[in-house]
Design an enzyme around this catalytic site. Sequence first.
Site, mmCIF file in Angstrom:
data_model
loop_
_atom_site.group_PDB
_atom_site.id
_atom_site.type_symbol
_atom_site.label_atom_id
_atom_site.label_comp_id
_atom_site.label_asym_id
_atom_site.label_seq_id
_atom_site.Cartn_x
_atom_site.Cartn_y
_atom_site.Cartn_z
ATOM 1 N N GLU A 344 0.920 -1.247 -0.128
ATOM 2 C CA GLU A 344 0.041 0.039 0.030
ATOM 3 C C GLU A 344 1.005 1.210 -0.029
ATOM 4 O OE1 GLU A 344 -3.851 -1.399 2.413
ATOM 5 O OE2 GLU A 344 -2.390 -0.872 3.618
HETATM 6 C C1 TNX Z 1 -4.349 -4.154 4.616
HETATM 7 S S1 TNX Z 1 -2.425 -6.258 4.624
HETATM 8 C C2 TNX Z 1 -3.026 -3.720 5.234
HETATM 9 C C3 TNX Z 1 -3.079 -3.392 6.761
HETATM 10 C C4 TNX Z 1 -4.346 -3.258 7.334
HETATM 11 C C5 TNX Z 1 -5.342 -4.481 6.768
HETATM 12 C C6 TNX Z 1 -6.428 -4.465 7.648
HETATM 13 C C7 TNX Z 1 -1.518 -5.176 4.124
HETATM 14 C C8 TNX Z 1 -0.281 -5.664 3.895
HETATM 15 N N1 TNX Z 1 -2.079 -4.049 4.506
HETATM 16 O O1 TNX Z 1 -2.362 -2.264 6.647
HETATM 17 O O2 TNX Z 1 -4.028 -3.309 8.549
HETATM 18 O O3 TNX Z 1 -5.267 -4.574 5.519
HETATM 19 O O4 TNX Z 1 -7.086 -5.385 7.251
#
Ligand code: TNX
Length: 538
Positions: A344
């Site tokens: 992300e």
């Molecule tokens: C996605 S999974 C994210 C996290 C959040 C999560 C909540 C991932 C690599 N990144 O930053 O906490 O979803 O479900």
Amino acid sequence: MRQRRRIPALVGSLLLVAAAGVACGEASAGGRVPAAEPEVRPLGRIVPVPASVTPEGEPYTLTRATRIGVDEDSAEARALGRYLAGLLRPATGFPLPVVDEAAARDGIRLRLAPDDTGLGDEGYRLASSPDGLTLTARAPAGLFRGVQTLRQQLPSAVERGTVQPGPWKVAGGTVTDTPRYAYRGAMLDVSRHFFTVDEVKRYIDQLALYKVNTLHLHLSDDQGWRIAVDSWPRLTAHGGATEVGGGPGGFYTKEQYREIVRYAAARYQEVIPEIDMPGHTNAALSSYAELNCDGVAPPPYTGVKVGFSSLCASKPVTYDFVDDVIREIAALTPGRYLHIGGDEAHSTSHADYTAFMDRVQPVVAKYGKTVVGWHQLTGATPAEGALGQYWGLDRTPAAEKERVAAAARGGTGLVLSPADRTYLDMKYTKDTPLGLSWAGYVEVRRSYDWDPDSYLAGAPASAVRGVEAPLWTETLATSSDLETMAFPRLPGIAELGWSPAASHDWETYKVRLAEQAPRFDALGIAYHRSPQVPWPAE
Ligand code: TNX
């Protein structure tokens, strides 16, 4: 201020209660009466289901005279004997001395057989008869996994902290068991909410019961930096001082972190520290203005949004920072891996992301560790030997899945954490009070009913190193919150990681899972009574 329930580490508390129980020497009626269980649990009716089970003959019975025999030449075997005795003494009230193997012929023997190569690194054989119970393994890790099998074969009341009536029988026969995957992980996000050393130890003990061997700790994110780094002290002094919702946060000193690593190692779990970069870095950016491209430190963040922060890929100081952090974290890590996040990074351009990963991955190697990254890392060039952690969904675009599959074909190992199967922070249904739902609702069956080897089209099964169940904590603040989300989905993912593909079957699994309920109760584990599982009456 928010009230927190602090639950002491399981084993510590068991030992304390043990002393009290043995002193009284009588059955205690404390707590809920466990649901009726058969006096002898059929061999192999446990989670994860063993690879091979041959019931035969009469049960073994644990008595006041039982001794635990170990190979006294092995410090690890002696420690395992003490661990097993510590598990069994409180509820049985038996002394269970740990003695040399030869003096425990009719007792419980923990045997190391280094030449028994068929048992691999973690396999074991359990042989039970009225004449004795023997666990054999090639390595101590195998004995530890076998001890969990022994524990689950005994009545659930064995998990209680006070003396229970028994009898304590293990069905007769042989279990021969080795894991399907070498990597069977669980992740805990200690950044969004901070969890104390004791809370982490409690989770480690719960993972151990289901033969999990990897604990991935998500140590930094926008809301908090949780691990001391001597060369950048504001990371914790400032960046560790809050959490989601504005609570006090916290961080681990190096000594506390080492204590977690030691506790996990004694349960044959490898800790993988994660420092998430270049996104998910507000806590660091807020601590040091110079890490920001514009030189201005943002305020601490206590919300739950993602994707707004980025280290500055074009500034030299960024790489000094990363080198220091990785060096210090690697020095605290006996395990092979260091997780660099990489998910992300919506506020980092693709060119910057790639350039950043090209510079950072060699730093991990320089300090002797192997890179793990969330699967977005496959959009850059994963280092030789790197593992990619796949967290996509059924609806993830085919092109993104194919990029991960192509990397797997090219040699990148995969750890599977599909969010709509393994994310323990997803609500079970729309009525689940805790958790998130961006990946959909994940009921117990959905989290269990998939096959890791064939899950990602185009990725060879040989690339799949195993599975991991992440527990993100935007909405979770106490051990009880963690347990309500992890149980009962975690045991199912642990079974996917351990048990042979041929044993995979929801109809039989759900019955074995239901039989874990009195064990959860005895251990004080808060769990979600999903209507998909035929739980015994409360
Ligand atoms: C996605 S999974 C994210 C996290 C959040 C999560 C909540 C991932 C690599 N990144 O930053 O906490 O979803 O479900």
